[in-house]
Each structure stands twice: as C-alpha cells, then as structure tokens.
Motif scaffolding. Sequence first.
Motif: not given
Length: 52
Positions: A11-14, A40-46
């Motif tokens: 994730n570029d924002a992470c 940190y960002c909570g995303k799973t798909e990245t």
Amino acid sequence: MPPKKEFKCTNDACELDMFEAHYTYDMPEDTSIEDFACPYCGKTETLEEIKV
C-alpha cells in the motif's frame, strides 16, 4: 525456534516496510497470507509474503 513468515505491505500510503509473524506449530497448515492484515494500515489485500 517456531516458524515465521515475513510480509511486506505494498500500500503506497502505508509507512510499514515489512513485518514478521512468528507462530506456534499449532497453526493450521492451510493458513495463508489472506489470514493476515498489515498491523499498520489494516489492509489485507496489499500484503505480499517475502520468500527467504
């Protein structure tokens, strides 16, 4: 030593570079990267697993 998996977040924002997940031998064998989320960002798909 228990097994571990290393992940990176794409994730570029992470701001997280990478992290390690240390786990016990009791974790089911069919556990995969889809079962984890970036702490940190909570995303799973990245997430991508880093193969050592």
